[in-house]
Design a protein around this motif. Structure first.
Motif, PDB file in Angstrom:
ATOM      1  N   HIS A   1       0.861  -1.172   0.000  1.00  0.00           N
ATOM      2  CA  HIS A   1       0.000   0.000   0.000  1.00  0.00           C
ATOM      3  C   HIS A   1       0.903   1.230   0.000  1.00  0.00           C
TER       4      HIS A   1
ATOM      5  N   CYS B   1      -4.679   5.803  -0.230  1.00  0.00           N
ATOM      6  CA  CYS B   1      -3.743   4.752  -0.574  1.00  0.00           C
ATOM      7  C   CYS B   1      -3.337   5.040  -2.017  1.00  0.00           C
TER       8      CYS B   1
ATOM      9  N   GLU C   1      -1.213   3.132  -3.927  1.00  0.00           N
ATOM     10  CA  GLU C   1      -0.620   1.980  -4.614  1.00  0.00           C
ATOM     11  C   GLU C   1      -1.779   1.015  -4.856  1.00  0.00           C
ATOM     12  N   PHE C   2      -1.986   0.638  -6.102  1.00  0.00           N
ATOM     13  CA  PHE C   2      -3.132  -0.232  -6.389  1.00  0.00           C
ATOM     14  C   PHE C   2      -3.010  -1.535  -5.610  1.00  0.00           C
ATOM     15  N   CYS C   3      -4.010  -1.802  -4.756  1.00  0.00           N
ATOM     16  CA  CYS C   3      -3.878  -2.919  -3.826  1.00  0.00           C
ATOM     17  C   CYS C   3      -5.088  -3.836  -3.866  1.00  0.00           C
TER      18      CYS C   3
ATOM     19  N   HIS D   1      -9.190  -0.654  -3.505  1.00  0.00           N
ATOM     20  CA  HIS D   1      -8.070   0.295  -3.369  1.00  0.00           C
ATOM     21  C   HIS D   1      -8.576   1.739  -3.310  1.00  0.00           C
TER      22      HIS D   1
ATOM     23  N   MET E   1      -9.805   2.905  -0.005  1.00  0.00           N
ATOM     24  CA  MET E   1      -8.886   2.838   1.133  1.00  0.00           C
ATOM     25  C   MET E   1      -8.422   4.252   1.475  1.00  0.00           C
TER      26      MET E   1
HETATM   27 CU1  CUA Z   1      -4.090   0.055  -0.260  1.00  0.00          CU
HETATM   28 CU2  CUA Z   1      -4.279   0.786  -2.536  1.00  0.00          CU
END
Ligand code: CUA
Length: 322
Positions: free
Chosen positions: A143, A178, A180-182, A186, A189
């Motif tokens: 993340h 967030c 960062e693609f998670c 995502h 988040m």
């Molecule tokens: Cu955690 Cu995107």
């Protein structure tokens, strides 16, 4: 609702520096773009097919011009490099007096642990004007902790602690994303950083009234059976943990490590990875039994066992109880 203003107006100690550098680079790149484009257009017109321009090549070399277009951009871009190194160092140098806060990211939320035991989800309350140091880890994937108004962003990785710090300079609520693609959620988040006046913050903090992180760690230490081997009355031959934090530890392979938060985490979750010299490799792993928040609490407890605490042996620290 957090307005657009809260996103773009800088609200931390480094915001103005980051903005200045950003706009300087935009201006410089804009100037280069303009210069190249104008020259391109002028030359296209001047040397179009059939024009009477001089094509003899007699003036194709000009030492002065060549030196100028080499040296001036060279100095400019090396200057930008030096400037950015200075700013990077400022952003990366953790002030010793910073309040230590832990962040555990997971799909798809931000969990916060304060040293006095308060916990928050998708929120972080802090007082204005005091530097804050975040020690972060992830329970699953990568993340990235991003607060646009503070001009800070740091990846949050599984099995590793990353840190960053900032000093909020305006009160109010600021968006946390967030970056960062998670996974599926995502985009959801998100969270908010609530920066409060010191008096209001003190009221809020007192209302929390939970057990300190180190005390929570102590309870876990007994509950998980750690005290059976590492406690003062233990009969098993296990390393004594009092005063361990921040000290060098000789390992069975002959090397030495510093007992920082990362080492303690590894010792709890992957005990066979680095075995202390003179001890058998018998400790069971606690991986999949406890989560990152438990590890942080245990580490806070072990740190609190220090009879003569060193204020901050390294950057990788977990705070003792208040
Ligand atoms: Cu955690 Cu995107």
């Amino acid at each position: 609702m957090i307005g657009f203003d809260r996103l773009i107006t800088g609200a931390s100690n480094i915001a103005d520096d980051v903005d200045a550098m950003f706009f300087a680079m935009v201006a410089l790149c804009g100037f280069v773009l303009l210069a190249v484009t104008v020259t391109l257009v002028l030359f296209s017109v001047r040397y179009r097919r059939g024009s009477k321009a001089d094509r003899s090549g007699d003036h194709s070399r000009h030492l002065g011009a060549e030196l100028t277009w080499t040296i001036v951009p060279g100095v400019l871009f090396i200057g930008i490099f030096a400037w950015s190194i200075g700013l990077f160092a400022k952003i990366q140098t953790m002030p010793k007096e910073a309040t230590s806060i832990h962040v555990v990211a997971k799909q798809w939320m931000w969990k916060v642990q304060h040293a006095d035991g308060r916990r928050e989800v998708n929120q972080l309350h802090i007082p204005v004007g005091k530097p804050v140091r975040l020690t972060m880890t992830s329970q699953d994937v990568i993340h990235s902790f991003f607060v646009p108004a503070f001009r800070i962003k740091q990846d949050v990785l599984p099995n590793r602690y990353t840190q960053m710090w900032f000093k909020p300079e305006r009160t109010g609520e600021f968006r946390l994303y967030c970056a960062e693609f998670c996974g599926t959620d995502h985009a959801l988040m998100r969270g908010r950083i609530v920066v409060m006046e010191p008096a209001a913050y003190a009221l809020w903090a007192d209302a929390g009234g939970t057990d300190s992180l180190a005390h929570q760690g102590e309870a876990l230490f007994r509950q998980l059976g750690c005290s059976g081997c590492h406690g003062p009355a233990a009969t098993v031959h296990a390393p004594d943990l009092a005063g361990l934090y921040g000290k060098p530890v000789p390992l069975s392979d002959g090397s030495t490590v510093t007992a920082d938060a990362r080492y303690l985490r590894d010792s709890i979750l992957l005990p066979s990875k680095q075995v202390a010299a003179g001890y058998p490799d018998i400790m069971p792993t606690f991986q999949n039994q406890i989560d990152e928040e438990d590890v942080i609490a245990l580490t806070a407890y072990i740190q609190s066992l220090d009879p003569n605490p060193d204020p901050d042996p390294r950057q990788e620290t977990v705070d003792a109880p208040r």
